[in-house]
Design a protein around this motif. Structure first.
Motif, PDB file in Angstrom:
ATOM      1  N   SER A 247      40.822   1.409  14.714  1.00  0.00           N
ATOM      2  CA  SER A 247      39.465   1.881  14.474  1.00  0.00           C
ATOM      3  C   SER A 247      39.479   3.345  14.063  1.00  0.00           C
ATOM      4  O   SER A 247      40.155   4.163  14.692  1.00  0.00           O
ATOM      5  CB  SER A 247      38.611   1.716  15.731  1.00  0.00           C
ATOM      6  N   VAL A 248      38.714   3.663  13.022  1.00  0.00           N
ATOM      7  CA  VAL A 248      38.419   5.049  12.671  1.00  0.00           C
ATOM      8  C   VAL A 248      36.943   5.243  12.985  1.00  0.00           C
ATOM      9  O   VAL A 248      36.074   4.640  12.350  1.00  0.00           O
ATOM     10  CB  VAL A 248      38.712   5.353  11.192  1.00  0.00           C
ATOM     11  N   ILE A 249      36.661   6.065  13.998  1.00  0.00           N
ATOM     12  CA  ILE A 249      35.325   6.140  14.582  1.00  0.00           C
ATOM     13  C   ILE A 249      34.692   7.503  14.294  1.00  0.00           C
ATOM     14  O   ILE A 249      35.319   8.548  14.497  1.00  0.00           O
ATOM     15  CB  ILE A 249      35.392   5.920  16.109  1.00  0.00           C
ATOM     16  N   PHE A 250      33.433   7.469  13.857  1.00  0.00           N
ATOM     17  CA  PHE A 250      32.668   8.692  13.614  1.00  0.00           C
ATOM     18  C   PHE A 250      31.428   8.652  14.504  1.00  0.00           C
ATOM     19  O   PHE A 250      30.576   7.777  14.353  1.00  0.00           O
ATOM     20  CB  PHE A 250      32.271   8.803  12.145  1.00  0.00           C
ATOM     21  N   ALA A 251      31.334   9.593  15.456  1.00  0.00           N
ATOM     22  CA  ALA A 251      30.224   9.633  16.404  1.00  0.00           C
ATOM     23  C   ALA A 251      29.372  10.876  16.160  1.00  0.00           C
ATOM     24  O   ALA A 251      29.896  11.989  16.096  1.00  0.00           O
ATOM     25  CB  ALA A 251      30.750   9.640  17.838  1.00  0.00           C
ATOM     26  N   ALA A 252      28.051  10.663  15.996  1.00  0.00           N
ATOM     27  CA  ALA A 252      27.112  11.776  15.772  1.00  0.00           C
ATOM     28  C   ALA A 252      27.657  12.733  14.715  1.00  0.00           C
ATOM     29  O   ALA A 252      27.749  13.934  14.928  1.00  0.00           O
ATOM     30  CB  ALA A 252      26.842  12.507  17.087  1.00  0.00           C
ATOM     31  N   SER A 253      27.998  12.179  13.568  1.00  0.00           N
ATOM     32  CA  SER A 253      28.826  12.892  12.593  1.00  0.00           C
ATOM     33  C   SER A 253      28.026  13.820  11.695  1.00  0.00           C
ATOM     34  O   SER A 253      27.092  13.401  11.011  1.00  0.00           O
ATOM     35  CB  SER A 253      29.597  11.888  11.740  1.00  0.00           C
ATOM     36  N   ASP A 254      28.466  15.073  11.665  1.00  0.00           N
ATOM     37  CA  ASP A 254      27.844  16.094  10.829  1.00  0.00           C
ATOM     38  C   ASP A 254      28.611  16.193   9.516  1.00  0.00           C
ATOM     39  O   ASP A 254      29.292  17.185   9.234  1.00  0.00           O
ATOM     40  CB  ASP A 254      27.844  17.436  11.564  1.00  0.00           C
ATOM     41  N   VAL A 255      28.513  15.130   8.723  1.00  0.00           N
ATOM     42  CA  VAL A 255      29.154  15.092   7.420  1.00  0.00           C
ATOM     43  C   VAL A 255      28.115  14.593   6.424  1.00  0.00           C
ATOM     44  O   VAL A 255      27.291  13.732   6.747  1.00  0.00           O
ATOM     45  CB  VAL A 255      30.421  14.195   7.432  1.00  0.00           C
ATOM     46  N   ASP A 256      28.111  15.156   5.243  1.00  0.00           N
ATOM     47  CA  ASP A 256      27.149  14.779   4.222  1.00  0.00           C
ATOM     48  C   ASP A 256      27.251  13.282   3.921  1.00  0.00           C
ATOM     49  O   ASP A 256      28.340  12.764   3.634  1.00  0.00           O
ATOM     50  CB  ASP A 256      27.402  15.598   2.954  1.00  0.00           C
ATOM     51  N   LEU A 257      26.122  12.592   3.990  1.00  0.00           N
ATOM     52  CA  LEU A 257      26.119  11.131   3.826  1.00  0.00           C
ATOM     53  C   LEU A 257      26.615  10.718   2.443  1.00  0.00           C
ATOM     54  O   LEU A 257      27.430   9.796   2.320  1.00  0.00           O
ATOM     55  CB  LEU A 257      24.709  10.595   4.070  1.00  0.00           C
ATOM     56  N   LYS A 258      26.144  11.401   1.394  1.00  0.00           N
ATOM     57  CA  LYS A 258      26.562  11.018   0.044  1.00  0.00           C
ATOM     58  C   LYS A 258      28.042  11.295  -0.176  1.00  0.00           C
ATOM     59  O   LYS A 258      28.735  10.513  -0.830  1.00  0.00           O
ATOM     60  CB  LYS A 258      25.703  11.756  -0.994  1.00  0.00           C
ATOM     61  N   THR A 259      28.551  12.400   0.363  1.00  0.00           N
ATOM     62  CA  THR A 259      29.984  12.695   0.252  1.00  0.00           C
ATOM     63  C   THR A 259      30.804  11.629   0.970  1.00  0.00           C
ATOM     64  O   THR A 259      31.843  11.186   0.471  1.00  0.00           O
ATOM     65  CB  THR A 259      30.292  14.080   0.837  1.00  0.00           C
ATOM     66  N   PHE A 260      30.337  11.208   2.138  1.00  0.00           N
ATOM     67  CA  PHE A 260      31.052  10.182   2.888  1.00  0.00           C
ATOM     68  C   PHE A 260      31.121   8.896   2.082  1.00  0.00           C
ATOM     69  O   PHE A 260      32.185   8.264   1.974  1.00  0.00           O
ATOM     70  CB  PHE A 260      30.352   9.941   4.228  1.00  0.00           C
ATOM     71  N   ALA A 261      29.978   8.484   1.506  1.00  0.00           N
ATOM     72  CA  ALA A 261      29.944   7.240   0.735  1.00  0.00           C
ATOM     73  C   ALA A 261      30.809   7.332  -0.519  1.00  0.00           C
ATOM     74  O   ALA A 261      31.472   6.363  -0.901  1.00  0.00           O
ATOM     75  CB  ALA A 261      28.501   6.902   0.364  1.00  0.00           C
ATOM     76  N   ARG A 262      30.809   8.501  -1.163  1.00  0.00           N
ATOM     77  CA  ARG A 262      31.516   8.652  -2.435  1.00  0.00           C
ATOM     78  C   ARG A 262      33.015   8.843  -2.246  1.00  0.00           C
ATOM     79  O   ARG A 262      33.825   8.253  -2.980  1.00  0.00           O
ATOM     80  CB  ARG A 262      30.934   9.848  -3.187  1.00  0.00           C
ATOM     81  N   ASP A 263      33.411   9.670  -1.259  1.00  0.00           N
ATOM     82  CA  ASP A 263      34.806  10.109  -1.174  1.00  0.00           C
ATOM     83  C   ASP A 263      35.594   9.566   0.010  1.00  0.00           C
ATOM     84  O   ASP A 263      36.831   9.550  -0.039  1.00  0.00           O
ATOM     85  CB  ASP A 263      34.859  11.652  -1.111  1.00  0.00           C
ATOM     86  N   TYR A 264      34.902   9.161   1.084  1.00  0.00           N
ATOM     87  CA  TYR A 264      35.623   8.897   2.321  1.00  0.00           C
ATOM     88  C   TYR A 264      35.648   7.442   2.769  1.00  0.00           C
ATOM     89  O   TYR A 264      36.573   7.038   3.487  1.00  0.00           O
ATOM     90  CB  TYR A 264      35.048   9.760   3.450  1.00  0.00           C
ATOM     91  N   VAL A 265      34.659   6.639   2.410  1.00  0.00           N
ATOM     92  CA  VAL A 265      34.599   5.264   2.901  1.00  0.00           C
ATOM     93  C   VAL A 265      35.786   4.445   2.417  1.00  0.00           C
ATOM     94  O   VAL A 265      36.481   3.799   3.210  1.00  0.00           O
ATOM     95  CB  VAL A 265      33.275   4.594   2.484  1.00  0.00           C
ATOM     96  N   ALA A 266      36.019   4.441   1.119  1.00  0.00           N
ATOM     97  CA  ALA A 266      37.079   3.587   0.556  1.00  0.00           C
ATOM     98  C   ALA A 266      38.455   3.897   1.127  1.00  0.00           C
ATOM     99  O   ALA A 266      39.156   2.974   1.572  1.00  0.00           O
ATOM    100  CB  ALA A 266      37.084   3.695  -0.970  1.00  0.00           C
TER     101      ALA A 266
END
Length: 421
Positions: A261-280
């Motif tokens: 598991s890679v877990i992100f709790a109460a995460s202060d990361v830009d949502l669009k950056t996460f979707a674009r660069d980090y999810v895949a």
């Protein structure tokens, strides 16, 4: 800007700056269920209030608290010996205290000793310090029935000892396995948010190298978690990890790095950056990505206002493009909405931001995610709305998940008390 400055000043007046004494997190609700005797799974040799917590820190040594809020000029590897409970408390007393623990009555803990194993190589080589570090982690794993390694990247405004005790208590609840913290320097003032979190981006390569090093241990799984503004650090480090092996597929990456598991709790990361660069890349290298979020997280509400962008831990999905939503449409991406879960959502600090450890129901699900990469339906979560990647913790969750836990591990069932002669 005037509005932001006014809000910032208001928050400063409300929050102030006070040091937090190291304390155990409240016992997860599933372990307080009288049907469960989690201590029975812990080998006799590990039944002690003393718990090792491994660390990789870029903090400089300090006169108080072992490591402070200045940069240490590299990564020191070591192990902290943490005492859980009051001085002199026995194992039986510690276990008995779990039943009555609460967010209102925190139990103390302390870092009683530090053993430094040496400076990590800046080039990522496995040298003497790394070999000693791996050997120490493997020794703990071999002594425990829990063969998982958990790695935690904290947020800002926390002290070294506070983080060590926090993760020692989680490791204790998870069966005295191996816990590893990546500790970066951050101050104790509220306004350190504006400086410490951006500066911490320089430690992303160090976290990446730590993930590679963890893959050399004997752990069956390596489950990683980041909190608050530690989340962009972990997300970027996982993306860099993926870039090391561009030709490898998911199964090959699993064999190489063993990320569960890679877990992100109460995460202060830009949502669009996460979707674009980090999810895949995170999905490529792990068995599942778990996101805990709350729409009443005041800290992330403030962060959204300052950054002018939606945060992963308090998301506004309307800002995402069709392509962004498609990248996040994967059955191994699990978003858990804890907004409506009753009980405490903080243990000091800003309201609504510390639910993952303060709330005994939420922490039960976090603990399961840290222990095994269990799919959400199997750990009693409800899919709402159906067909989405969003799950919620329903009424009756604790009873459901306890029942399933005992079905899978009947040896955890409490033995009936013997009648007096």
């Amino acid at each position: 800007m005037k509005a932001i400055a006014f809000l910032f000043g208001t928050i400063l007046a409300v929050v102030g700056c006070s040091s937090v004494d190291p304390h155990l997190v409240p016992t997860p609700a599933v372990l307080k269920d009288p049907r469960v005797d989690f201590a029975s799974r812990i080998p006799e040799a590990l039944r002690t209030p003393s718990q090792p917590v491994f660390f990789a820190t870029t903090r400089a040594p300090a006169a108080e608290g072992h490591y402070g809020d200045a940069d240490g000029g590299g990564v020191m590897l070591g192990v902290a010996t943490v005492r859980l409970g009051e001085p002199g408390m026995s194992w039986d007393q510690l276990v008995a205290s779990h039943r009555n623990s609460s967010v209102d009555r925190p139990r103390s803990g302390a870092v009683e000793a530090i053993e430094e194993l040496g400076r990590a190589s800046r080039m990522g080589n496995v040298e003497e310090a790394e070999r000693r570090f791996i050997a120490a982690i493997d020794s703990q794993i071999e002594r425990s029935r829990n063969r998982e390694l958990i790695i935690y990247v904290h947020g800002y405004r926390v002290a070294f000892d506070e983080v060590a005790v926090q993760m020692a208590s989680f490791s204790h609840y998870l069966g005295q396995g191996a816990a590893l913290t990546f500790q970066w320097p951050t101050g104790a003032m509220f306004w350190n948010y504006l400086t410490d979190c951006p500066r911490a981006e320089s430690y992303i390569p160090d976290i990446e190298r730590l993930l590679v090093l963890a893959g050399r241990t004997k752990a069956d799984y390596i489950n990683v978690m980041a909190y608050s503004c530690g989340s962009p650090l972990l997300a970027a480090a996982v993306a860099r990890l993926r870039q090391r092996d561009p030709l490898l597929g998911h199964d090959e990456l699993q064999r190489k790095y063993r990320l569960g598991s890679v877990i992100f709790a109460a995460s202060d990361v830009d949502l669009k950056t996460f979707a674009r660069d980090y999810v895949a890349p995170a999905l490529d290298v792990s068995q599942q990505v778990v996101i805990y979020f709350s729409q009443v997280d005041r800290a992330l509400g403030f962060s959204t206002l300052v950054a002018g962008a939606s945060r992963l831990g308090r998301p506004d999905l309307t800002v995402l493009s069709v392509e962004d939503l498609q990248r996040m449409d994967n059955p191994r991406l699990v978003a858990v909405d804890v907004t409506q879960v009753g009980g405490a959502h903080e243990m000091g600090g800003m309201k609504g931001h510390g639910y993952w450890y303060a709330n005994e129901v939420i922490s039960s699900d976090v603990s399961l995610s840290l222990r095994y990469p269990i799919p959400p339906a199997r750990r009693c979560l409800e899919n709402q709305p159906r067909g989405s990647r969003v799950w919620r913790i329903p009424e009756g969750y604790v009873d459901c998940v306890t029942t399933r836990l005992l079905e899978a591990f009947p040896e955890l069932r409490s033995k009936p008390a013997l009648a007096p002669p």
